[in-house]
Design an enzyme around this catalytic site. Sequence first.
Site, mmCIF file in Angstrom:
data_model
loop_
_atom_site.group_PDB
_atom_site.id
_atom_site.type_symbol
_atom_site.label_atom_id
_atom_site.label_comp_id
_atom_site.label_asym_id
_atom_site.label_seq_id
_atom_site.Cartn_x
_atom_site.Cartn_y
_atom_site.Cartn_z
ATOM 1 N N SER A 141 0.880 -1.178 0.000
ATOM 2 C CA SER A 141 0.000 0.000 0.000
ATOM 3 C C SER A 141 0.913 1.221 0.000
ATOM 4 O O SER A 141 2.108 1.109 0.327
ATOM 5 C CB SER A 141 -0.843 -0.004 1.281
ATOM 6 O OG SER A 141 -1.484 1.233 1.459
ATOM 7 N N TYR A 154 -2.631 0.047 10.825
ATOM 8 C CA TYR A 154 -2.723 -0.440 9.432
ATOM 9 C C TYR A 154 -1.395 -0.163 8.707
ATOM 10 O O TYR A 154 -0.853 -1.049 8.040
ATOM 11 C CB TYR A 154 -3.896 0.227 8.712
ATOM 12 C CG TYR A 154 -3.988 -0.188 7.248
ATOM 13 C CD1 TYR A 154 -4.399 -1.475 6.890
ATOM 14 C CD2 TYR A 154 -3.641 0.702 6.228
ATOM 15 C CE1 TYR A 154 -4.456 -1.857 5.563
ATOM 16 C CE2 TYR A 154 -3.701 0.320 4.900
ATOM 17 C CZ TYR A 154 -4.111 -0.967 4.572
ATOM 18 O OH TYR A 154 -4.165 -1.353 3.241
HETATM 19 P P1 NDP Z 1 -11.932 -5.678 0.347
HETATM 20 O O1 NDP Z 1 -12.533 -5.350 1.664
HETATM 21 O O2 NDP Z 1 -12.705 -5.417 -0.897
HETATM 22 O O3 NDP Z 1 -11.477 -7.218 0.318
HETATM 23 C C1 NDP Z 1 -10.818 -7.813 1.408
HETATM 24 C C2 NDP Z 1 -10.658 -9.300 1.112
HETATM 25 O O4 NDP Z 1 -9.957 -9.885 2.213
HETATM 26 C C3 NDP Z 1 -11.985 -10.015 0.975
HETATM 27 O O5 NDP Z 1 -11.936 -10.913 -0.119
HETATM 28 C C4 NDP Z 1 -12.100 -10.788 2.281
HETATM 29 O O6 NDP Z 1 -12.775 -12.042 2.067
HETATM 30 C C5 NDP Z 1 -10.641 -11.054 2.617
HETATM 31 N N1 NDP Z 1 -10.459 -11.344 4.026
HETATM 32 C C6 NDP Z 1 -10.681 -10.526 5.088
HETATM 33 N N2 NDP Z 1 -10.469 -11.219 6.227
HETATM 34 C C7 NDP Z 1 -10.104 -12.479 5.865
HETATM 35 C C8 NDP Z 1 -9.764 -13.652 6.571
HETATM 36 N N3 NDP Z 1 -9.748 -13.685 7.904
HETATM 37 N N4 NDP Z 1 -9.457 -14.768 5.862
HETATM 38 C C9 NDP Z 1 -9.478 -14.752 4.518
HETATM 39 N N5 NDP Z 1 -9.792 -13.669 3.780
HETATM 40 C C10 NDP Z 1 -10.106 -12.557 4.460
HETATM 41 O O7 NDP Z 1 -10.539 -4.892 0.321
HETATM 42 P P2 NDP Z 1 -9.503 -4.569 -0.864
HETATM 43 O O8 NDP Z 1 -9.752 -5.415 -2.030
HETATM 44 O O9 NDP Z 1 -9.474 -3.119 -1.025
HETATM 45 O O10 NDP Z 1 -8.153 -5.003 -0.148
HETATM 46 C C11 NDP Z 1 -7.329 -6.051 -0.629
HETATM 47 C C12 NDP Z 1 -5.896 -5.766 -0.227
HETATM 48 O O11 NDP Z 1 -5.479 -4.548 -0.819
HETATM 49 C C13 NDP Z 1 -5.671 -5.612 1.276
HETATM 50 O O12 NDP Z 1 -4.452 -6.240 1.627
HETATM 51 C C14 NDP Z 1 -5.569 -4.104 1.460
HETATM 52 O O13 NDP Z 1 -4.811 -3.771 2.582
HETATM 53 C C15 NDP Z 1 -4.870 -3.720 0.166
HETATM 54 N N6 NDP Z 1 -5.000 -2.332 -0.246
HETATM 55 C C16 NDP Z 1 -6.230 -1.765 -0.466
HETATM 56 C C17 NDP Z 1 -6.319 -0.437 -0.870
HETATM 57 C C18 NDP Z 1 -7.633 0.247 -1.094
HETATM 58 O O14 NDP Z 1 -7.636 1.488 -1.229
HETATM 59 N N7 NDP Z 1 -8.761 -0.458 -1.184
HETATM 60 C C19 NDP Z 1 -5.106 0.362 -1.102
HETATM 61 C C20 NDP Z 1 -3.878 -0.328 -0.847
HETATM 62 C C21 NDP Z 1 -3.835 -1.626 -0.464
HETATM 63 P P3 NDP Z 1 -13.827 -12.719 3.063
HETATM 64 O O15 NDP Z 1 -14.412 -11.649 3.931
HETATM 65 O O16 NDP Z 1 -14.775 -13.388 2.135
HETATM 66 O O17 NDP Z 1 -13.003 -13.701 3.830
#
Ligand code: NDP
Length: 242
Positions: A141, A154
């Site tokens: 990030s 975070y």
């Molecule tokens: P979302 O909230 O859209 O997706 C998060 C994903 O993580 C979901 O698929 C969720 O699946 C999964 N997840 C959460 N907890 C668990 C768990 N305990 N076990 C397995 N899977 C889990 O977020 P983003 O797509 O935005 O984020 C994805 C990545 O990108 C993260 O690492 C975030 O830090 C990073 N990021 C995001 C940015 C943004 O602006 N959005 C910017 C920079 C980095 P489920 O709940 O079905 O398990």
Amino acid sequence: MTNNTPLRIWITGASSGIGQACALTLAAAGHRVWASARSTDKLEALAQQAAAASGTIQPHPCDVTSPDSVRACANAMTEAWGGMDVIIPNAGIGYFNPLQEAPLQEWQAMIDVNISGVLSTLHAALPSLIENKGHVINIGSLAARQVFPNSGVYCATKHAVLALSESLRTEFRNDLAVTTINPGAVNTPFIDRTTNEELRANYRPQFDEGMEADYVADAVLFAVESRGRGVVSELTIRPDRR
Ligand code: NDP
């Protein structure tokens, strides 16, 4: 292996946002995607969407906070497909709050998913990846390089992800490619988890105006298909001018 060879790719957190976009983009490019998350209904829908376009997305349940669940997921993939070429430990969460107001459980939850979850995933994936001279694509990030108010823990978790990438690159120079993708704001449900209602409402427009997840997925595809030409070790992408 050329950059056109179909690869076996495991993506965690594939049920939403960036992980979901990566799964669809990589499958559309002809790669085989092992898609894991807790929301298996969303993964099934994703698999059907890919299949309709002749792509392969194999859903598998996995909670990255459970090392047993992660290991079972990795084993199922290597048994089904004979190994793994790429790991994208993308699952990650953020709770925004000033340090003094944050419940300890929110800090712990971010550490459990963003650090321990990534570590468990890498631990389970490394033997097969090393055997196949594979590729780790960590999702960092801007918060891996900068520290922002209201998201100190975070930011700390993403600094840890970047340190881990550098450590893998140093230790496995001849056996693994290692990439860290550092996106700025991406328009996903990420911010909706924040329990501080005022901050959630204040931040939501930044994410609404952020990059589309497809753009991050294109960067991941570029990194994956660089095989044989070079390694993208770190890539920072930010929302465009408006
Ligand atoms: P979302 O909230 O859209 O997706 C998060 C994903 O993580 C979901 O698929 C969720 O699946 C999964 N997840 C959460 N907890 C668990 C768990 N305990 N076990 C397995 N899977 C889990 O977020 P983003 O797509 O935005 O984020 C994805 C990545 O990108 C993260 O690492 C975030 O830090 C990073 N990021 C995001 C940015 C943004 O602006 N959005 C910017 C920079 C980095 P489920 O709940 O079905 O398990």
